[in-house]
Design a protein around this motif. Structure first.
Motif, PDB file in Angstrom:
ATOM      1  N   MET A   1       9.817  13.724   1.788  1.00  0.00           N
ATOM      2  CA  MET A   1       8.665  13.190   2.512  1.00  0.00           C
ATOM      3  C   MET A   1       8.227  14.148   3.612  1.00  0.00           C
ATOM      4  SD  MET A   1       8.296   9.376   4.139  1.00  0.00           S
ATOM      5  CE  MET A   1       8.295   9.904   5.828  1.00  0.00           C
ATOM      6  N   LEU A   2       6.945  14.315   3.728  1.00  0.00           N
ATOM      7  CA  LEU A   2       6.373  15.238   4.711  1.00  0.00           C
ATOM      8  C   LEU A   2       6.579  14.719   6.140  1.00  0.00           C
ATOM      9  CD1 LEU A   2       5.102  17.800   3.741  1.00  0.00           C
ATOM     10  CD2 LEU A   2       2.849  16.765   4.034  1.00  0.00           C
ATOM     11  N   LYS A   3       7.064  15.621   7.002  1.00  0.00           N
ATOM     12  CA  LYS A   3       7.294  15.238   8.399  1.00  0.00           C
ATOM     13  C   LYS A   3       6.563  16.172   9.347  1.00  0.00           C
ATOM     14  CE  LYS A   3      11.827  13.341   7.482  1.00  0.00           C
ATOM     15  NZ  LYS A   3      13.116  13.890   7.055  1.00  0.00           N
ATOM     16  N   LEU A   4       6.236  15.642  10.495  1.00  0.00           N
ATOM     17  CA  LEU A   4       5.586  16.437  11.527  1.00  0.00           C
ATOM     18  C   LEU A   4       6.630  17.200  12.332  1.00  0.00           C
ATOM     19  CD1 LEU A   4       3.227  17.161  13.479  1.00  0.00           C
ATOM     20  CD2 LEU A   4       3.677  14.997  14.634  1.00  0.00           C
ATOM     21  N   PHE A 108      -1.944  12.256   7.108  1.00  0.00           N
ATOM     22  CA  PHE A 108      -0.976  12.521   6.042  1.00  0.00           C
ATOM     23  C   PHE A 108      -0.198  11.317   5.536  1.00  0.00           C
ATOM     24  CE2 PHE A 108      -1.600  16.553   8.294  1.00  0.00           C
ATOM     25  CZ  PHE A 108      -1.995  17.348   7.231  1.00  0.00           C
TER      26      PHE A 108
END
Lengths: 111, 111
Positions: A1-4, A108
């Protein structure tokens, strides 16, 4: 999962303040000693002193005052300006974290 | 004078997207070639290819499609997902820049 992920710091012809110096100042405040604070971070006294000295030059005000002598051999204490800086920087980073996460979510995680 | 500095990127068990990959994709789009885009950045083709490949794995979708053969020897083109990513990331960074500068002004330029 995309994270900041992000890094934020203050600059004045070089790094003037950021997470590292802020953490170091908090430790000095707690321990009353630059040497003990450096020790907790496995940093040499000379490196820690140099770091504080560089920050002071770039910020344009003193961060530490030194209490020389006495039975304890003296210690390092935060100036009022250092306390204000820690407070401002902490609030700034907290607010920035909220703002960035809100935007990240919007762009996002909308699906 | 104190200035704000920051870096923002997206992560998925490692860097998944940021300024560098975004810039690279824009160059590929303009030049129609990964090799030419790498050349503009003084980067080897293999390094550029590896970078794109790593981003694709971490993002979970393809960024480039390859047009093999023909008189021109083929070229690289952006996928629709890559275009959406560039757009989202650009908007995200623009909005983040505004938000961070506003907070920086509030906390450090109030005097």
């Amino acid at each position: 999962m995309l994270k900041l992920r992000y890094k934020i710091w203050l600059d004045n012809s070089g790094k003037a303040f950021g997470e590292g110096p802020c953490d170091m100042l908090k430790r000095i405040d707690r321990l009353g000693s630059l040497n003990k604070a450096a020790g907790e971070l496995n940093m040499s006294y000379s490196k820690a002193w140099k770091l504080m000295n560089t920050m002071e030059k770039r910020l344009g005000f003193k961060l530490l005052k030194r209490d020389v002598g006495g039975d304890s051999g003296g210690g390092s204490y935060l100036t009022e300006e250092a306390r204000v800086m820690i407070h401002k920087y902490t609030m700034f980073v907290q607010d920035s974290d909220k703002a960035l996460n809100k935007l990240f979510k919007y762009y996002f995680e909308e699906e």
